[in-house]
Motif scaffolding. Structure first.
Motif, PDB file in Angstrom:
ATOM      1  N   ASN A 152     -55.021 -23.902  -0.022  1.00  0.00           N
ATOM      2  CA  ASN A 152     -55.222 -22.044  -0.243  1.00  0.00           C
ATOM      3  C   ASN A 152     -54.994 -21.273  -1.413  1.00  0.00           C
ATOM      4  O   ASN A 152     -56.075 -20.152  -1.917  1.00  0.00           O
ATOM      5  N   HIS A 196     -44.659 -20.569   3.352  1.00  0.00           N
ATOM      6  CA  HIS A 196     -45.495 -19.840   2.851  1.00  0.00           C
ATOM      7  C   HIS A 196     -45.792 -18.738   3.141  1.00  0.00           C
ATOM      8  O   HIS A 196     -46.462 -17.857   1.793  1.00  0.00           O
ATOM      9  N   GLU A 197     -45.669 -18.397   4.688  1.00  0.00           N
ATOM     10  CA  GLU A 197     -46.338 -16.887   4.687  1.00  0.00           C
ATOM     11  C   GLU A 197     -44.850 -16.383   4.407  1.00  0.00           C
ATOM     12  O   GLU A 197     -45.088 -15.105   4.198  1.00  0.00           O
ATOM     13  N   ASP A 238     -55.692 -17.529   0.558  1.00  0.00           N
ATOM     14  CA  ASP A 238     -55.056 -16.733  -1.167  1.00  0.00           C
ATOM     15  C   ASP A 238     -56.262 -17.059  -2.373  1.00  0.00           C
ATOM     16  O   ASP A 238     -56.054 -16.226  -3.158  1.00  0.00           O
ATOM     17  N   HIS A 269     -45.497 -14.666   1.018  1.00  0.00           N
ATOM     18  CA  HIS A 269     -46.367 -13.512   0.675  1.00  0.00           C
ATOM     19  C   HIS A 269     -45.393 -12.465   1.085  1.00  0.00           C
ATOM     20  O   HIS A 269     -45.194 -11.281  -0.101  1.00  0.00           O
TER      21      HIS A 269
END
Ligand SMILES: [Zn+2]
Length: 377
Positions: free
Chosen positions: A156, A67-68, A164, A71
């Protein structure tokens, strides 16, 4: 975020794990082995539940990391430097250098994380459908990943800072109104309302006797509340510094010294007598680096006569910004590289120095004048 251990690098981005993650890892493994898996997949041996729980917790860790990284990948693609990724008890944080300069950048960087999680969850769910019952443990693991990734993505996407979804909300308001400060305030307020909703819901759960889930939800609400509040403050500072060019706060070009000077001479001649904390260092007429009061402590006491400036200084290339750069960007650079100053240069010429204390003094100024006004009236 302090108290982290760097576990590795991906594309040069340091991946840190906050110590709260170790506690979370233990708790997740335990609750899966003793609760979740025996309840939904009954009839297996205890040892099976435990190793399955361990693998699941590790896979959850990987899911958060992916997930990170999503980004970060979009940020890098949009030309924004990613300083580090930190995984902590509630998930992960990507620390971007400065902030996204445009609403579209922020929108894309924020939205891709939850979408990636939901896509991972959907893929896992589809995989569960085709797996046969013979591979029970694998099926249990993939089911767990389907569930957690969808929850991770959906949670999120909630529209409040610092989640987010809050960033998505901010980028939309920013894009439509063109007013960054108002967009930030709105997203932060939404984040705080969200946190109160979580705390209220958690309290209700507690009243109904669901102690563990109630506590957990209250804890999430409390966490959202403190981060929404601190990110609001951080953003206010950023908004202020965004308006100010480096040239307005920087100090004049500095005292210069030769690199073969001894530390003792440096201290007496330059720093103490001139009252300067920083000097630029020249070697054969060329800019070789920068030396600060803090560097002096790297030379063992009593050996200041033998150690030269060249041995303790920060060597070129130095962190440098242009005088027209926003102070918020310069500060982001200093924080990111953990240094106290950047040199200011224009067309290869040194024109000044910006240190953290210049920025701190500037930020204190409105408060100082406010205090004086109070005394006057
Ligand atoms: Zn995210």
């Amino acid at each position: 975020m302090k108290a982290t251990v760097t576990v590795g690098r991906i594309y040069g981005i340091p991946i840190g794990v906050h110590y709260t993650w170790l506690a979370a890892f233990g708790f997740i493994t335990w609750s899966l082995a003793e609760g979740f898996f025996p309840r939904f997949f009954p009839g297996w041996e205890t040892i099976t539940y435990w190793w399955l729980a361990w693998v699941s917790a590790a896979s959850l860790f990987l899911s958060v990391l992916i997930h990170e990284l999503a980004h970060s990948a979009v940020a890098l693609k949009r030309g924004i430097v990613v300083q580090s990724i930190t995984l902590f008890i509630f998930g992960g944080v990507s620390n971007l250098r400065a902030d996204s300069g445009r609403a579209l950048d922020e929108f894309l960087i924020a939205v891709v994380g939850p979408l990636t999680s939901i896509a991972l969850g959907a893929t896992a769910w589809l995989t569960v459908q085709v797996l046969s019952d013979d591979v029970g443990a694998l099926r249990a693991l993939v089911s767990y990943l389907a569930l957690t990734n969808v929850i991770l993505g959906a949670f999120n996407l909630l529209p409040g800072f610092p989640l987010d979804g809050g960033r998505v909300l901010r980028s939309l308001v920013w894009g439509v109104t063109g007013n960054f400060a108002r967009a930030t305030a709105l997203a932060a307020t939404a984040g705080q309302m969200l946190s109160f909703a979580f705390m209220g819901f958690g309290a209700l759960q507690l009243l109904e006797g669901r102690i563990l889930s109630g506590l957990w939800i209250v804890f999430i609400g409390w966490f959202l509340n403190t981060t929404a509040d601190s990110s609001r403050r951080e953003e206010q500072v950023n908004d202020l510094l965004r308006e100010v060019p480096v040239s307005a706060l920087m100090g004049p070009a500095m005292t210069s010294v030769r690199s073969d000077l001894s530390v003792a001479e440096l201290v007496t001649d330059m720093l103490l007598r001139g009252g300067r904390r920083v000097a630029i260092v020249f070697e054969e007429g060329r800019l070789a680096g920068i030396v600060t009061i803090t560097d002096v402590w790297r030379a063992p006491e009593g050996r200041w006569e033998e150690v030269t400036v060249s041995q303790i200084m920060t060597h070129a290339p130095l962190l440098s910004v242009s005088p027209t750069e926003k102070t918020s960007v310069a500060l982001g650079l200093m924080v990111g590289r953990d240094v106290n100053q950047v040199v200011v240069s224009e067309a290869g010429q040194l024109v000044g120095l910006l240190s953290r204390s210049h920025v701190v003094n500037y930020l204190d100024f409105p408060r100082a004048t406010g205090d004086r006004r109070e005394v006057d009236s």
